[in-house]
Scaffold this active site. Structure first.
Site, PDB file in Angstrom:
ATOM      1  N   THR A 173       0.847  -1.203   0.000  1.00 39.24           N
ATOM      2  CA  THR A 173       0.000   0.000   0.000  1.00 39.24           C
ATOM      3  C   THR A 173       0.879   1.249   0.000  1.00 39.24           C
ATOM      4  O   THR A 173       1.927   1.254   0.650  1.00 39.24           O
ATOM      5  CB  THR A 173      -0.908  -0.016   1.251  1.00 39.24           C
ATOM      6  OG1 THR A 173      -1.814  -1.121   1.132  1.00 39.24           O
ATOM      7  CG2 THR A 173      -1.702   1.270   1.386  1.00 39.24           C
ATOM      8  N   GLY A 174       0.431   2.270  -0.704  1.00 43.13           N
ATOM      9  CA  GLY A 174       1.157   3.542  -0.701  1.00 43.13           C
ATOM     10  C   GLY A 174       1.593   3.939  -2.104  1.00 43.13           C
ATOM     11  O   GLY A 174       1.380   3.207  -3.072  1.00 43.13           O
ATOM     12  N   THR A 194       4.487   4.172  -3.441  1.00 41.78           N
ATOM     13  CA  THR A 194       5.577   3.435  -4.097  1.00 41.78           C
ATOM     14  C   THR A 194       5.056   2.091  -4.576  1.00 41.78           C
ATOM     15  O   THR A 194       5.250   1.709  -5.737  1.00 41.78           O
ATOM     16  CB  THR A 194       6.776   3.258  -3.144  1.00 41.78           C
ATOM     17  OG1 THR A 194       7.083   4.514  -2.540  1.00 41.78           O
ATOM     18  CG2 THR A 194       7.994   2.744  -3.895  1.00 41.78           C
ATOM     19  N   GLY A 233       5.958  -0.700   0.479  1.00 41.29           N
ATOM     20  CA  GLY A 233       6.771   0.472   0.761  1.00 41.29           C
ATOM     21  C   GLY A 233       7.140   0.544   2.230  1.00 41.29           C
ATOM     22  O   GLY A 233       6.843  -0.362   3.006  1.00 41.29           O
ATOM     23  N   ALA A 234       7.785   1.640   2.588  1.00 37.62           N
ATOM     24  CA  ALA A 234       8.133   1.881   3.992  1.00 37.62           C
ATOM     25  C   ALA A 234       8.262   3.379   4.202  1.00 37.62           C
ATOM     26  O   ALA A 234       8.549   4.136   3.273  1.00 37.62           O
ATOM     27  CB  ALA A 234       9.438   1.184   4.361  1.00 37.62           C
ATOM     28  N   GLU A 254      -0.821  -5.031   6.207  1.00 34.52           N
ATOM     29  CA  GLU A 254       0.518  -5.189   5.620  1.00 34.52           C
ATOM     30  C   GLU A 254       1.345  -6.178   6.425  1.00 34.52           C
ATOM     31  O   GLU A 254       2.051  -7.022   5.865  1.00 34.52           O
ATOM     32  CB  GLU A 254       1.237  -3.833   5.575  1.00 34.52           C
ATOM     33  CG  GLU A 254       0.663  -2.877   4.554  1.00 34.52           C
ATOM     34  CD  GLU A 254       1.289  -1.501   4.653  1.00 34.52           C
ATOM     35  OE1 GLU A 254       1.677  -1.082   5.752  1.00 34.52           O
ATOM     36  OE2 GLU A 254       1.396  -0.843   3.595  1.00 34.52           O
TER      37      GLU A 254
HETATM   38  O1  DER Z   1       1.502   2.691   5.042  1.00 35.24           O
HETATM   39  C1  DER Z   1       2.501   2.095   4.661  1.00 35.24           C
HETATM   40  O2  DER Z   1       3.077   1.238   5.360  1.00 35.24           O
HETATM   41  C2  DER Z   1       3.089   2.451   3.334  1.00 35.24           C
HETATM   42  O3  DER Z   1       3.702   1.323   2.747  1.00 35.24           O
HETATM   43  C3  DER Z   1       4.114   3.530   3.575  1.00 35.24           C
HETATM   44  O4  DER Z   1       4.958   3.085   4.565  1.00 35.24           O
HETATM   45  C4  DER Z   1       4.915   3.894   2.337  1.00 35.24           C
HETATM   46  O5  DER Z   1       4.177   4.803   1.678  1.00 35.24           O
HETATM   47  P1  DER Z   1       4.778   5.590   0.423  1.00 35.24           P
HETATM   48  O6  DER Z   1       5.303   4.513  -0.522  1.00 35.24           O
HETATM   49  O7  DER Z   1       3.574   6.307  -0.121  1.00 35.24           O
HETATM   50  O8  DER Z   1       5.871   6.493   0.906  1.00 35.24           O
END
Ligand code: DER
Length: 222
Positions: free
Chosen positions: A25-26, A28, A81-82, A102
């Site tokens: 999710t996110g 990236t 992502g992170a 996640e």
């Molecule tokens: O919510 C989450 O864990 C997402 O993976 C976040 O950590 C990374 O979001 P981004 O890719 O929009 O920076």
């Protein structure tokens, strides 16, 4: 150059035909899902599960086949992502509010591949506030218990209202500034009733694919 995109598309190269894949999710992981959709259209055969309602919708829009959990016995790899990662691949996640799903999906994956731009790589975790998913019942006491761990917890809002996760819980973004012992902090957090889970992902990531402003993509391994 879109550093998130080059990292995500490089990570997708680890996806092989026939794999069972977790979709992160996110912004990236977004590029990984888009790329997987493209490859599925070109004949790649995968089965996927999503880590949020938003990623579920994106996968459907891009034709990535989603399979019920009951029909899968785990995943080959998850791409996610992170918000922060250190050089030992300890992570802070949850900036998108999806940490619980996640973490469940990552736990049941043979490999967790993190995708990020170079800004996410830190020497010590903690600049990014640690997301903690809490239930509404007695949440004032849960917030007090978080303060007792020497952080400043802030309930996440969504415009005027409290942010509610896909699981119907709230998120407390906990400002620690520096997390010097992530393992100990995780142990303490998970001992507080009312906390569902928290954004420290320790010992879970196998690789991290990092997009750099030079255009180079670096792969870190634990
Ligand atoms: O919510 C989450 O864990 C997402 O993976 C976040 O950590 C990374 O979001 P981004 O890719 O929009 O920076």
């Amino acid at each position: 150059m879109n550093l998130k995109r080059i990292a995500a598309e490089k990570a997708v190269e680890f996806v092989e035909d026939g794999m069972k894949v977790g979709l992160g999710t996110g912004s990236t992981a977004y590029w990984a899902i888009c790329k997987l959709g493209e490859l599925v259209k070109e004949g790649l055969s995968i089965q996927a599960v999503a880590t949020s309602l938003a990623s579920e919708k994106l996968a459907q829009e891009h034709g990535v086949p989603l399979i019920p959990f009951a029909k899968l016995d785990g995943l080959d790899l998850t791409i996610d992502g992170a918000d922060e990662l250190d050089h030992q691949l300890r992570l802070i996640k949850g900036g998108g509010g999806a940490l619980l799903r996640e973490k469940i999906v990552a736990f049941h994956s043979k490999q967790l591949i993190i995708v990020a731009d170079e800004s996410k790589l830190v020497d010590t975790l903690g600049t990014f506030p640690l997301p903690v998913e809490i239930v509404s019942f007695a949440m004032e006491w849960t917030m007090d218990a978080l303060r007792a761990l020497h952080c400043k917890p802030m309930l996440r809002t969504d415009e005027e209202k409290l942010f509610v996760t896909d699981n119907g819980n709230y998120i407390a973004d906990c400002h620690f500034e520096v997390i010097s012992d992530a393992e100990e902090l995780q142990r303490r957090l998970m001992g507080i009733p009312g906390i569902v889970d928290q954004g420290l992902f320790l010992g879970m990531a196998s690789k991290a694919v990092i997009g750099h402003s030079s255009g180079h993509v670096n792969i870190l391994e634990r």
